[in-house]
Write a protein that holds these residues in place. Sequence first.
Motif, PDB file in Angstrom:
ATOM      1  N   VAL A 159       0.833  -1.203   0.000  1.00  0.00           N
ATOM      2  CA  VAL A 159       0.000   0.000   0.000  1.00  0.00           C
ATOM      3  C   VAL A 159       0.870   1.256   0.000  1.00  0.00           C
ATOM      4  CG1 VAL A 159      -1.686   1.343   1.310  1.00  0.00           C
ATOM      5  CG2 VAL A 159      -1.958  -1.141   1.103  1.00  0.00           C
ATOM      6  N   ASP A 160       1.895   1.278   0.844  1.00  0.00           N
ATOM      7  CA  ASP A 160       2.789   2.433   0.907  1.00  0.00           C
ATOM      8  C   ASP A 160       3.506   2.654  -0.422  1.00  0.00           C
ATOM      9  OD1 ASP A 160       2.072   2.864   3.519  1.00  0.00           O
ATOM     10  OD2 ASP A 160       3.860   1.937   4.385  1.00  0.00           O
ATOM     11  N   ALA A 161       3.964   1.570  -1.039  1.00  0.00           N
ATOM     12  CA  ALA A 161       4.675   1.680  -2.318  1.00  0.00           C
ATOM     13  C   ALA A 161       3.757   2.201  -3.421  1.00  0.00           C
ATOM     14  CB  ALA A 161       5.260   0.322  -2.716  1.00  0.00           C
ATOM     15  N   VAL A 162       2.518   1.720  -3.430  1.00  0.00           N
ATOM     16  CA  VAL A 162       1.556   2.165  -4.442  1.00  0.00           C
ATOM     17  C   VAL A 162       1.231   3.644  -4.251  1.00  0.00           C
ATOM     18  CG1 VAL A 162      -0.860   1.952  -5.177  1.00  0.00           C
ATOM     19  CG2 VAL A 162       0.567  -0.088  -4.949  1.00  0.00           C
ATOM     20  N   LEU A 163       1.024   4.054  -3.015  1.00  0.00           N
ATOM     21  CA  LEU A 163       0.704   5.460  -2.753  1.00  0.00           C
ATOM     22  C   LEU A 163       1.860   6.377  -3.168  1.00  0.00           C
ATOM     23  CD1 LEU A 163      -1.062   5.103   0.699  1.00  0.00           C
ATOM     24  CD2 LEU A 163      -2.122   5.890  -1.427  1.00  0.00           C
ATOM     25  N   GLU A 164       3.087   5.979  -2.845  1.00  0.00           N
ATOM     26  CA  GLU A 164       4.243   6.786  -3.234  1.00  0.00           C
ATOM     27  C   GLU A 164       4.335   6.910  -4.751  1.00  0.00           C
ATOM     28  OE1 GLU A 164       9.124   6.923  -2.822  1.00  0.00           O
ATOM     29  OE2 GLU A 164       8.008   5.174  -2.113  1.00  0.00           O
ATOM     30  N   ALA A 165       4.139   5.776  -5.439  1.00  0.00           N
ATOM     31  CA  ALA A 165       4.220   5.799  -6.899  1.00  0.00           C
ATOM     32  C   ALA A 165       3.100   6.636  -7.506  1.00  0.00           C
ATOM     33  CB  ALA A 165       4.164   4.370  -7.436  1.00  0.00           C
ATOM     34  N   ARG A 166       1.907   6.555  -6.938  1.00  0.00           N
ATOM     35  CA  ARG A 166       0.811   7.364  -7.460  1.00  0.00           C
ATOM     36  C   ARG A 166       1.100   8.851  -7.294  1.00  0.00           C
ATOM     37  NH1 ARG A 166      -5.262   5.449  -6.211  1.00  0.00           N
ATOM     38  NH2 ARG A 166      -5.498   7.295  -7.531  1.00  0.00           N
ATOM     39  N   ARG A 167       1.672   9.231  -6.161  1.00  0.00           N
ATOM     40  CA  ARG A 167       1.998  10.646  -5.945  1.00  0.00           C
ATOM     41  C   ARG A 167       3.065  11.139  -6.925  1.00  0.00           C
ATOM     42  NH1 ARG A 167       1.956   8.907  -0.323  1.00  0.00           N
ATOM     43  NH2 ARG A 167      -0.024   9.510   0.660  1.00  0.00           N
ATOM     44  N   ARG A 168       3.924  10.244  -7.372  1.00  0.00           N
ATOM     45  CA  ARG A 168       4.990  10.640  -8.288  1.00  0.00           C
ATOM     46  C   ARG A 168       4.532  10.634  -9.753  1.00  0.00           C
ATOM     47  NH1 ARG A 168      10.253  10.610  -6.286  1.00  0.00           N
ATOM     48  NH2 ARG A 168      10.462   9.907  -4.111  1.00  0.00           N
ATOM     49  N   LEU A 169       3.705   9.651 -10.118  1.00  0.00           N
ATOM     50  CA  LEU A 169       3.377   9.461 -11.534  1.00  0.00           C
ATOM     51  C   LEU A 169       2.088  10.151 -11.977  1.00  0.00           C
ATOM     52  CD1 LEU A 169       4.291   5.690 -12.165  1.00  0.00           C
ATOM     53  CD2 LEU A 169       5.471   7.716 -13.021  1.00  0.00           C
ATOM     54  N   GLU A 170       1.039  10.051 -11.175  1.00  0.00           N
ATOM     55  CA  GLU A 170      -0.257  10.537 -11.640  1.00  0.00           C
ATOM     56  C   GLU A 170      -0.316  12.045 -11.884  1.00  0.00           C
ATOM     57  OE1 GLU A 170      -3.622   9.019  -9.508  1.00  0.00           O
ATOM     58  OE2 GLU A 170      -2.917   6.950  -9.651  1.00  0.00           O
ATOM     59  N   PRO A 171       0.437  12.873 -11.161  1.00  0.00           N
ATOM     60  CA  PRO A 171       0.405  14.309 -11.497  1.00  0.00           C
ATOM     61  C   PRO A 171       0.853  14.615 -12.922  1.00  0.00           C
ATOM     62  CG  PRO A 171       1.258  14.009  -9.279  1.00  0.00           C
ATOM     63  CD  PRO A 171       1.136  12.627  -9.883  1.00  0.00           C
ATOM     64  N   SER A 172       1.555  13.686 -13.567  1.00  0.00           N
ATOM     65  CA  SER A 172       1.946  13.913 -14.966  1.00  0.00           C
ATOM     66  C   SER A 172       0.731  14.002 -15.876  1.00  0.00           C
ATOM     67  CB  SER A 172       2.868  12.789 -15.444  1.00  0.00           C
ATOM     68  OG  SER A 172       2.192  11.546 -15.484  1.00  0.00           O
ATOM     69  N   LEU A 173      -0.403  13.454 -15.439  1.00  0.00           N
ATOM     70  CA  LEU A 173      -1.626  13.528 -16.233  1.00  0.00           C
ATOM     71  C   LEU A 173      -2.150  14.959 -16.332  1.00  0.00           C
ATOM     72  CD1 LEU A 173      -3.503  10.422 -14.760  1.00  0.00           C
ATOM     73  CD2 LEU A 173      -2.303  10.536 -16.949  1.00  0.00           C
ATOM     74  N   ALA A 174      -1.756  15.805 -15.387  1.00  0.00           N
ATOM     75  CA  ALA A 174      -2.273  17.181 -15.352  1.00  0.00           C
ATOM     76  C   ALA A 174      -1.691  18.052 -16.459  1.00  0.00           C
ATOM     77  CB  ALA A 174      -1.973  17.809 -13.995  1.00  0.00           C
ATOM     78  N   ASP A 175      -0.663  17.573 -17.133  1.00  0.00           N
ATOM     79  CA  ASP A 175       0.008  18.394 -18.141  1.00  0.00           C
ATOM     80  C   ASP A 175      -0.593  18.271 -19.540  1.00  0.00           C
ATOM     81  OD1 ASP A 175       1.811  19.322 -16.253  1.00  0.00           O
ATOM     82  OD2 ASP A 175       3.168  17.618 -16.565  1.00  0.00           O
ATOM     83  N   ARG A 176      -1.638  17.488 -19.674  1.00  0.00           N
ATOM     84  CA  ARG A 176      -2.199  17.283 -21.004  1.00  0.00           C
ATOM     85  C   ARG A 176      -3.591  17.898 -21.133  1.00  0.00           C
ATOM     86  NH1 ARG A 176      -5.379  12.323 -21.920  1.00  0.00           N
ATOM     87  NH2 ARG A 176      -4.749  12.878 -24.011  1.00  0.00           N
ATOM     88  N   ARG A 177      -4.056  17.980 -22.370  1.00  0.00           N
ATOM     89  CA  ARG A 177      -5.388  18.497 -22.627  1.00  0.00           C
ATOM     90  C   ARG A 177      -6.211  17.423 -23.325  1.00  0.00           C
ATOM     91  NH1 ARG A 177      -7.084  24.268 -25.414  1.00  0.00           N
ATOM     92  NH2 ARG A 177      -9.347  23.956 -25.321  1.00  0.00           N
ATOM     93  N   LEU A 178      -7.429  17.245 -22.874  1.00  0.00           N
ATOM     94  CA  LEU A 178      -8.308  16.243 -23.469  1.00  0.00           C
ATOM     95  C   LEU A 178      -8.969  16.796 -24.719  1.00  0.00           C
ATOM     96  CD1 LEU A 178     -10.028  14.848 -20.256  1.00  0.00           C
ATOM     97  CD2 LEU A 178      -8.215  13.763 -21.590  1.00  0.00           C
TER      98      LEU A 178
END
Length: 261
Positions: free
Chosen positions: A90-109
């Motif tokens: 759980v800790d590893a998944v949460l850390e990875a989500r905090r690092r990777l998922e914000p990259s989604l904010a840089d795109r436009r749908l």
Amino acid sequence: MLDISSPFVASLEAPAAEAAITVATRRLRSAVIACEIAPGAFVNEAALAETFGLGRAGIRVALTALAASGFVSRHARQGWRIAPVDSRLVDAVLEARRRLEPSLADRRLGRAELEMLGPLLGLVDSVAGRTDRPALATARTAERQIRDVLAAGTGSLCRNWLADLWDHSDRIVKALDRAGQHVAPADWRPVIAALSRGDDAQEAAAAIGREIERFETAVARGVLAAADALQPPPARSARRRAPRGASRRAEVMSLSKEQQR
């Protein structure tokens, strides 16, 4: 005339063998993510081959691929172990989500993506608040498809990393589902609204952060409430001979049943 015995001619069996390995990899990965095999259980290649009706070679390749992604590990004289669902995961998944998922904010749908997302959001809304198995399956499938649409516009490496990450995240949710502790699907509407405007990356990142926090809180409560159910099965050698009259299939599937008790 073509000499099929020539070493310079590709084997005619290669495509079929590659297809079988691909099927085995997908099927076994799906079974692990869905917790059809109990997290923490020890399994062997022969039992898995019989359980899923797949060849030993395909099973071996599939397990090796799963090990590379952290879903299983190999243990001498005990076979393969399915990764447990525990606080470290759980800790590893949460850390990875905090690092990777914000990259989604840089795109436009774009319009095409928004047209795909609308019905998927509607599916999640249609079963909101329900915890029966069909409703959960509908919500989980639609919500994962939403994430996949959002990731489709990222680079290939980031997309693959997100896919592995979200498979681990989905396995945690599925384990909790089986233990009777249900994590509500994410509400991606704020993220999608920000991405559709294309000029509000900060708001999109903030919405993603809030969703990760919600997930962390829900999973922490679920893991605490289901601590006993999430305990891995007792360690034992997966290589030992099955009891007389008992099939390897029954032995493997019993591991999953132990998880549900």
